[in-house]
Design an enzyme around this catalytic site. Structure first.
Site, PDB file in Angstrom:
ATOM      1  N   GLU A 140      46.597  40.329  43.995  1.00  0.00           N
ATOM      2  CA  GLU A 140      46.591  38.871  44.251  1.00  0.00           C
ATOM      3  C   GLU A 140      47.842  38.356  44.963  1.00  0.00           C
ATOM      4  O   GLU A 140      48.454  37.377  44.538  1.00  0.00           O
ATOM      5  CB  GLU A 140      46.387  38.114  42.930  1.00  0.00           C
ATOM      6  CG  GLU A 140      45.102  38.485  42.226  1.00  0.00           C
ATOM      7  CD  GLU A 140      44.860  37.694  40.941  1.00  0.00           C
ATOM      8  OE1 GLU A 140      45.759  36.964  40.500  1.00  0.00           O
ATOM      9  OE2 GLU A 140      43.762  37.821  40.378  1.00  0.00           O
ATOM     10  N   ASN A 187      44.278  44.824  45.476  1.00  0.00           N
ATOM     11  CA  ASN A 187      43.178  44.165  44.754  1.00  0.00           C
ATOM     12  C   ASN A 187      43.333  42.649  44.840  1.00  0.00           C
ATOM     13  O   ASN A 187      44.447  42.125  44.709  1.00  0.00           O
ATOM     14  CB  ASN A 187      43.255  44.613  43.281  1.00  0.00           C
ATOM     15  CG  ASN A 187      42.052  44.266  42.448  1.00  0.00           C
ATOM     16  OD1 ASN A 187      40.922  44.615  42.807  1.00  0.00           O
ATOM     17  ND2 ASN A 187      42.269  43.598  41.328  1.00  0.00           N
ATOM     18  N   HIS A 246      34.646  37.890  41.037  1.00  0.00           N
ATOM     19  CA  HIS A 246      34.363  36.923  39.973  1.00  0.00           C
ATOM     20  C   HIS A 246      33.521  35.804  40.602  1.00  0.00           C
ATOM     21  O   HIS A 246      34.032  34.998  41.380  1.00  0.00           O
ATOM     22  CB  HIS A 246      35.663  36.332  39.418  1.00  0.00           C
ATOM     23  CG  HIS A 246      36.526  37.331  38.713  1.00  0.00           C
ATOM     24  ND1 HIS A 246      36.149  37.926  37.529  1.00  0.00           N
ATOM     25  CD2 HIS A 246      37.737  37.841  39.020  1.00  0.00           C
ATOM     26  CE1 HIS A 246      37.103  38.748  37.133  1.00  0.00           C
ATOM     27  NE2 HIS A 246      38.079  38.725  38.027  1.00  0.00           N
ATOM     28  N   GLU A 256      36.232  43.814  39.295  1.00  0.00           N
ATOM     29  CA  GLU A 256      36.270  42.899  38.130  1.00  0.00           C
ATOM     30  C   GLU A 256      35.020  42.030  38.092  1.00  0.00           C
ATOM     31  O   GLU A 256      35.083  40.829  37.797  1.00  0.00           O
ATOM     32  CB  GLU A 256      37.525  42.011  38.185  1.00  0.00           C
ATOM     33  CG  GLU A 256      38.818  42.795  38.276  1.00  0.00           C
ATOM     34  CD  GLU A 256      40.062  41.920  38.238  1.00  0.00           C
ATOM     35  OE1 GLU A 256      39.973  40.731  37.882  1.00  0.00           O
ATOM     36  OE2 GLU A 256      41.137  42.453  38.570  1.00  0.00           O
ATOM     37  N   ASP A 287      32.015  39.779  37.476  1.00  0.00           N
ATOM     38  CA  ASP A 287      31.258  38.979  36.516  1.00  0.00           C
ATOM     39  C   ASP A 287      30.610  37.841  37.284  1.00  0.00           C
ATOM     40  O   ASP A 287      31.102  37.425  38.332  1.00  0.00           O
ATOM     41  CB  ASP A 287      32.069  38.518  35.297  1.00  0.00           C
ATOM     42  CG  ASP A 287      33.382  37.813  35.602  1.00  0.00           C
ATOM     43  OD1 ASP A 287      33.597  37.389  36.754  1.00  0.00           O
ATOM     44  OD2 ASP A 287      34.188  37.676  34.663  1.00  0.00           O
TER      45      ASP A 287
END
Ligand code: XIL
Length: 302
Positions: free
Chosen positions: A127, A170, A206, A235, A237
């Site tokens: 990030e 990432n 996400h 990650e 979701d």
């Protein structure tokens, strides 16, 4: 095959989940993890605040517990994460440039050294770019004291610390083609052209109504893959429920399967009960560990 991990393996991929050490003692949690997944990512246990709360004083108990649980059952492990602005202990903020460089070097060496040979991919830097249209770097102690070169420095240190681990950059909101993913793409392309060691790009993925599965997800992953890098969905979701959520999960799995260098998918938790998105139900198992329509959709797509 009848489980996520085994089905993904038949497609030459892994299917992983984020894991929290403090839930491993819950039978239904461990049983679901052990039955379905063949890769794990420690959800918080390898972060800087968890592993080096005071300078050069390392605490590995919870991370060790996850790595041992996984490896004793034949699961692979993703390392998450070495250099990130968040979940950073206060002492890091107060260092000047030369001390910070030494601390970053030591942190990478200690973490990667402890698990050398046991981690399939490390999120070396997480990030580092801002949201929005500027494509700028995010303010952090690393960015602000060490400058743009901190990412390259971190990757060079990481390669030496564990030559067998895949080294990933990432980020989130980089899943589709946009100003932020363009900025990451330009950095990564420059790394590849100059021989800066990098092997993979992680797309957190996400998703929710404000940030849905992008229509150009596959095209975006493919452009990174075309640089010769692995891409991983790290990650995942997806907020929602029922058929709509299941269809979105199908799209994500199909996207990874359509990109030959997309080597695996990790969902960000085993069960909705413990999702970091409290109030949402973004995962594949409900709060009672029942398989959701999203689970069946993923299994069928694999
Ligand atoms: C989240 C964890 O799931 C939470 O338990 C924690 O409180 C905050 O961090 N991007 C990342 C992950 O790279 O490390 C974050 O994990 C979610 C967003």
């Amino acid at each position: 095959a009848s489980t996520l991990g085994a089905s993904a393996a038949e497609r030459g991929r892994y299917f992983g989940t984020a894991v929290a050490a403090n839930h491993l003692g819950e039978a239904a949690y461990a049983n679901t993890l052990n039955a379905e997944f063949n890769s794990v990512t420690p959800e918080n246990e390898m972060k800087w605040d968890a592993t080096e709360p005071n300078r050069n004083s390392f605490t590995f108990g919870n991370a060790d517990q996850i790595v041992n649980h996984a490896r004793s059952r034949g699961m692979r492990v993703r390392g998450h994460t070495l250099v990130w602005h968040s979940q950073l202990p206060g002492w890091v903020n107060s260092l000047g440039a030369s001390d910070l460089r030494a601390a970053m070097t030591n942190h990478i060496n200690q973490l990667m050294g402890r698990y050398r040979g046991q981690i399939h991919s490390w999120d070396v830097v997480n990030e580092a770019f801002v949201d929005g249209n500027s494509g700028a770097r995010r303010s952090s102690p690393f960015q602000d004291r060490l400058g743009n070169g901190f990412i390259e420095e971190a990757f060079r240190i990481a390669r030496a610390a564990d030559p067998n681990a895949k080294l990933c950059y990432n980020d989130y909101n980089t899943d589709g083609i946009n100003a932020k993913s363009n900025a990451v793409y330009n950095m990564v392309r420059d790394f590849v052209s100059r021989g800066v060691p990098i092997d993979c790009v992680g797309f957190q993925s996400h998703f929710n109504s404000a940030s849905p599965v992008p229509s150009d997800y596959q095209a975006n992953l493919q452009r990174f893959a075309d640089l010769g890098l692995e891409v991983q969905i790290t990650e995942l979701d997806i907020a929602g429920s029922g058929t709509a959520q299941a269809n979105d999960y199908t799209r994500v799995v199909n996207t990874c399967l359509a990109v030959s260098r997309c080597t695996g998918i990790t969902v960000w938790g085993v069960t909705d009960k413990y999702s970091w998105r409290s109030g949402d139900t973004p995962l594949l198992f409900d709060g009672n560990y029942n398989k959701k329509p999203a689970y069946t959709a993923v299994l069928n797509a694999l």
